[in-house]
Design a protein around this motif. Structure first.
Motif, PDB file in Angstrom:
ATOM      1  N   ASP A   1       2.477   0.707   2.463  1.00  0.00           N
ATOM      2  CA  ASP A   1       3.197   0.827   4.026  1.00  0.00           C
ATOM      3  C   ASP A   1       3.651   2.406   4.760  1.00  0.00           C
ATOM      4  O   ASP A   1       4.427   2.588   5.970  1.00  0.00           O
ATOM      5  CB  ASP A   1       4.754   0.281   3.751  1.00  0.00           C
ATOM      6  CG  ASP A   1       5.566   1.431   2.970  1.00  0.00           C
ATOM      7  OD1 ASP A   1       4.755   2.759   2.596  1.00  0.00           O
ATOM      8  OD2 ASP A   1       6.726   1.159   2.534  1.00  0.00           O
ATOM      9  N   ALA A   2       2.187   2.719   4.412  1.00  0.00           N
ATOM     10  CA  ALA A   2       2.071   3.788   5.535  1.00  0.00           C
ATOM     11  C   ALA A   2       0.537   3.744   6.097  1.00  0.00           C
ATOM     12  O   ALA A   2      -0.453   3.525   5.788  1.00  0.00           O
ATOM     13  CB  ALA A   2       2.256   5.155   4.153  1.00  0.00           C
ATOM     14  N   ASP A   3       0.432   4.693   6.367  1.00  0.00           N
ATOM     15  CA  ASP A   3      -0.675   4.952   7.773  1.00  0.00           C
ATOM     16  C   ASP A   3      -1.614   5.928   7.170  1.00  0.00           C
ATOM     17  O   ASP A   3      -2.383   6.957   6.974  1.00  0.00           O
ATOM     18  CB  ASP A   3      -0.392   5.684   8.917  1.00  0.00           C
ATOM     19  CG  ASP A   3      -2.185   5.572  10.073  1.00  0.00           C
ATOM     20  OD1 ASP A   3      -2.982   5.073   9.183  1.00  0.00           O
ATOM     21  OD2 ASP A   3      -1.560   5.647  11.216  1.00  0.00           O
ATOM     22  N   LEU A   4      -2.668   4.986   6.000  1.00  0.00           N
ATOM     23  CA  LEU A   4      -3.934   6.116   5.206  1.00  0.00           C
ATOM     24  C   LEU A   4      -5.121   5.416   6.254  1.00  0.00           C
ATOM     25  O   LEU A   4      -6.685   5.857   5.413  1.00  0.00           O
ATOM     26  CB  LEU A   4      -3.721   5.688   3.870  1.00  0.00           C
ATOM     27  CG  LEU A   4      -2.283   5.679   3.087  1.00  0.00           C
ATOM     28  CD1 LEU A   4      -2.887   4.697   1.204  1.00  0.00           C
ATOM     29  CD2 LEU A   4      -1.986   7.201   2.651  1.00  0.00           C
ATOM     30  N   SER A   5      -5.148   5.166   7.387  1.00  0.00           N
ATOM     31  CA  SER A   5      -6.303   4.825   7.420  1.00  0.00           C
ATOM     32  C   SER A   5      -7.496   6.144   7.756  1.00  0.00           C
ATOM     33  O   SER A   5      -8.491   6.008   8.184  1.00  0.00           O
ATOM     34  CB  SER A   5      -5.890   4.598   9.591  1.00  0.00           C
ATOM     35  OG  SER A   5      -5.807   4.965  10.212  1.00  0.00           O
ATOM     36  N   SER A   6      -7.430   6.907   8.073  1.00  0.00           N
ATOM     37  CA  SER A   6      -7.699   8.653   7.961  1.00  0.00           C
ATOM     38  C   SER A   6      -7.435   9.293   6.315  1.00  0.00           C
ATOM     39  O   SER A   6      -8.404  10.226   6.188  1.00  0.00           O
ATOM     40  CB  SER A   6      -7.913   9.369   9.088  1.00  0.00           C
ATOM     41  OG  SER A   6      -5.935   9.880   8.625  1.00  0.00           O
ATOM     42  N   SER A   7      -7.777   9.147   5.434  1.00  0.00           N
ATOM     43  CA  SER A   7      -7.421   9.401   4.632  1.00  0.00           C
ATOM     44  C   SER A   7      -8.389   8.546   3.236  1.00  0.00           C
ATOM     45  O   SER A   7      -8.639   8.317   2.036  1.00  0.00           O
ATOM     46  CB  SER A   7      -5.749   8.653   3.673  1.00  0.00           C
ATOM     47  OG  SER A   7      -5.009   9.436   4.339  1.00  0.00           O
ATOM     48  N   ALA A   8      -9.534   8.274   3.767  1.00  0.00           N
ATOM     49  CA  ALA A   8     -10.477   7.115   3.222  1.00  0.00           C
ATOM     50  C   ALA A   8     -11.368   8.456   2.115  1.00  0.00           C
ATOM     51  O   ALA A   8     -10.917   9.367   2.416  1.00  0.00           O
ATOM     52  CB  ALA A   8     -11.742   6.990   3.694  1.00  0.00           C
ATOM     53  N   TRP A   9     -11.705   8.014   0.619  1.00  0.00           N
ATOM     54  CA  TRP A   9     -11.858   9.158  -0.481  1.00  0.00           C
ATOM     55  C   TRP A   9     -10.208   9.735  -0.368  1.00  0.00           C
ATOM     56  O   TRP A   9     -10.742  10.976  -2.157  1.00  0.00           O
ATOM     57  CB  TRP A   9     -12.922   9.733  -0.289  1.00  0.00           C
ATOM     58  CG  TRP A   9     -13.943   8.572   0.235  1.00  0.00           C
ATOM     59  CD1 TRP A   9     -14.510   8.608   1.309  1.00  0.00           C
ATOM     60  CD2 TRP A   9     -14.820   7.547   0.140  1.00  0.00           C
ATOM     61  NE1 TRP A   9     -16.011   8.209   1.349  1.00  0.00           N
ATOM     62  CE2 TRP A   9     -16.070   7.349   0.236  1.00  0.00           C
ATOM     63  CE3 TRP A   9     -14.646   6.955  -1.974  1.00  0.00           C
ATOM     64  CZ2 TRP A   9     -16.555   5.906   0.340  1.00  0.00           C
ATOM     65  CZ3 TRP A   9     -15.868   5.951  -2.112  1.00  0.00           C
ATOM     66  CH2 TRP A   9     -16.060   5.538  -0.852  1.00  0.00           C
TER      67      TRP A   9
END
Length: 128
Positions: free
Chosen positions: A16-24
């Motif tokens: 439920d967090a914005d992890l869209s820029s957290s790949a890898w």
């Protein structure tokens, strides 16, 4: 003759967090079936793949997490091959230090910002 393979177990977990820029990045389990970015020395459940999306508290998303075999993770510093690796405070892979949970073993030598390959072998690292 056998053929080597690089199997990676990938599971789907709610976020439920914005992890869209957290790949890898490395992640940990929180709450009921949720994940969040790991912190320094946390016990990790795996690393996000490059297919992450933005979730919110009212609209959670399900994201793929690598959690077995050989995983890829972003490095937060220089890592030497065949060393134990853990999460840093940003959820990046760094050389493990005593008194922390390791995620596994570096399969190569990597630099800060590089996506490295690691043999998934969670353990508690204690020197001595």
């Amino acid at each position: 003759m056998s053929t080597p393979s690089n199997p990676t177990l990938v599971i789907t977990r709610r976020c439920d967090a914005d992890l869209s820029s957290s790949a890898w990045f490395l992640v940990k389990a929180v709450g009921d079936n949720d994940i969040d970015l790991a912190g320094a020395g946390n016990l990790c459940i795996g690393a996000l793949t490059n297919d992450v999306a933005a979730g919110t508290a009212s609209i959670p998303v399900h994201v793929p997490v690598q959690c077995g075999g050989m995983i890829k993770a972003i490095c937060g510093g220089s890592i030497t091959a065949n060393t134990l690796v853990m999460a840093d405070s940003a959820g990046e892979a760094v050389t493990a230090t005593t008194g922390n949970y390791a995620i596994g073993i570096a399969l190569g030598t990597f630099v800060d910002g590089e996506i490295g390959s690691f043999l998934w072998a969670p353990s508690y690292y204690e020197e001595g």
